[in-house]
Design a protein around this motif. Sequence first.
Motif, PDB file in Angstrom:
ATOM      1  N   HIS A   1       7.241  10.183   9.745  1.00 31.97           N
ATOM      2  CA  HIS A   1       6.767  10.213   8.478  1.00 31.97           C
ATOM      3  C   HIS A   1       5.682  10.884   8.237  1.00 31.97           C
ATOM      4  CE1 HIS A   1       6.122   8.732   4.438  1.00 31.97           C
ATOM      5  NE2 HIS A   1       4.881   8.388   4.660  1.00 31.97           N
TER       6      HIS A   1
ATOM      7  N   LYS B   1       2.512  10.519   4.448  1.00 32.02           N
ATOM      8  CA  LYS B   1       3.647  11.788   4.629  1.00 32.02           C
ATOM      9  C   LYS B   1       2.959  12.917   5.130  1.00 32.02           C
ATOM     10  CE  LYS B   1       7.893  13.175   4.015  1.00 32.02           C
ATOM     11  NZ  LYS B   1       8.978  12.616   5.249  1.00 32.02           N
TER      12      LYS B   1
ATOM     13  N   ASN C   1       5.101   3.587   7.147  1.00 31.95           N
ATOM     14  CA  ASN C   1       5.974   4.637   6.974  1.00 31.95           C
ATOM     15  C   ASN C   1       6.556   4.942   5.467  1.00 31.95           C
ATOM     16  OD1 ASN C   1       8.211   2.979   7.171  1.00 31.95           O
ATOM     17  ND2 ASN C   1       8.867   3.956   9.091  1.00 31.95           N
TER      18      ASN C   1
ATOM     19  N   PRO D   1       3.516   6.929   0.658  1.00 28.83           N
ATOM     20  CA  PRO D   1       3.466   8.461   0.344  1.00 28.83           C
ATOM     21  C   PRO D   1       1.976   9.107   0.854  1.00 28.83           C
ATOM     22  CG  PRO D   1       3.372   7.604  -1.802  1.00 28.83           C
ATOM     23  CD  PRO D   1       3.717   6.489  -0.779  1.00 28.83           C
TER      24      PRO D   1
END
Length: 159
Positions: A36, A71, A65, A68
């Motif tokens: 991620h 990410k 994970n 966002p």
Amino acid sequence: MKIKVGFGFDVHQLKDNHPFVIGGVNLAHHKGAYGHSDADVLLHAICDALLGAANLRDIGFHFKNTDPRWKGISSIILLQETVKLLQEKGWQIGNVDAMLCLEAPKINPHIPQMQANIAEAIGIDVEDISIKATTNEQMGFIGREEGVVAYAVCLIQKS
């Protein structure tokens, strides 16, 4: 003075034509770790060792994970955030000892830069960061270059 030790472990799948970041260093290789964030297995194991020593759960608890915000993020940032969590509880980091297990690429030439990256991120001397690497003698998922593993231990202290 109170002293605690922590243990961390992480594993990531390797994929063709994917970036390979270990210890904040981009490695030239035909495969890279998938995850991620930037999937820096070494920094993730160190985060888990630090969090565990301070009884602050694990990396997945703090940096989910599914979030966002994390990410594709550099794991150096995750390590810095981990250090802040420890500092909020009054902990200081004494040292980190880590082991990487992968078949390729060779890690030895990159260890000084990895040590420097980690030392800067957590605010301790390079001499207090130990990084070692080994292969799995071509056995199992590591030997087939399907994955990479890292282990880490740390010492933390508070007055």
